[in-house]
Design an enzyme around this catalytic site. Sequence first.
Site, PDB file in Angstrom:
ATOM      1  N   SER A  22     -52.354  35.929  37.966  1.00 34.85           N
ATOM      2  CA  SER A  22     -51.289  35.225  37.258  1.00 34.85           C
ATOM      3  C   SER A  22     -50.468  36.178  36.412  1.00 34.85           C
ATOM      4  CB  SER A  22     -51.883  34.119  36.377  1.00 34.85           C
ATOM      5  OG  SER A  22     -52.466  33.095  37.139  1.00 34.85           O
ATOM      6  N   HIS A  48     -46.051  33.013  31.064  1.00 34.58           N
ATOM      7  CA  HIS A  48     -47.229  32.459  31.736  1.00 34.58           C
ATOM      8  C   HIS A  48     -47.436  31.000  31.340  1.00 34.58           C
ATOM      9  CE1 HIS A  48     -51.645  31.687  32.019  1.00 34.58           C
ATOM     10  NE2 HIS A  48     -51.489  32.272  33.189  1.00 34.58           N
TER      11      HIS A  48
END
Length: 215
Positions: A22, A48
Amino acid sequence: MTTRPLRRYTYCADGPQIYRESFAIVRAETDLSGIPADAEHVAVRMVHTCGQPDLTADLRIHPDFVRAGRAALLAGAPIFVDSTMVAAGITRRRLPAANEVICHLNDLRVPELAAAWGTTRSAAAVSLWGDRLDGAMVAVGNAPTALFHLLEQISEGGPRPAGIVGVPVGFVGSAESKQALIEHDAGIPYVAVTGRRGGAALAAAVINALAGRPE
């Protein structure tokens, strides 16, 4: 004992791998060229959180924010927030000095103050932060009126926080309150997202980034 359902989809189920991939994707897809070097991890954490790499185009981080914010947290400064949603998003185990996270929104004095002043409960709650605001961290993620009220207090000689995370979300007053923070002449380090975007998760993400290791 519960039974795991039949796996019908192809997806990564390895937590650490998801975490690594991620943040690698965020860094690969996000333009960090306009972000202060020591604040890149703050921007990465915010991207994020919202899943929008273009957030950095609207992100404004004062060059002294990370230094001032980390120093405040290490010194044990409290963190004042405008909503329980922001408070819930802050990871307490990351905080370096068991810092207190304070939200006065549900204080019994707030409704009366709000009615007397003709303002929102969120704005009235800011007035209850008192002298402990001096040297503290502030994270506003929901209410533009709370950010406006805070800036008005500071302009009248009120206590000065060490840093302000000003990312309230919305269509009424949100963009204007954040622009007021950016243009405020008190010299207090800040993080802001221009325009309508923002929210409790982003505000909490900034505090978590300050308190934790860089991603």
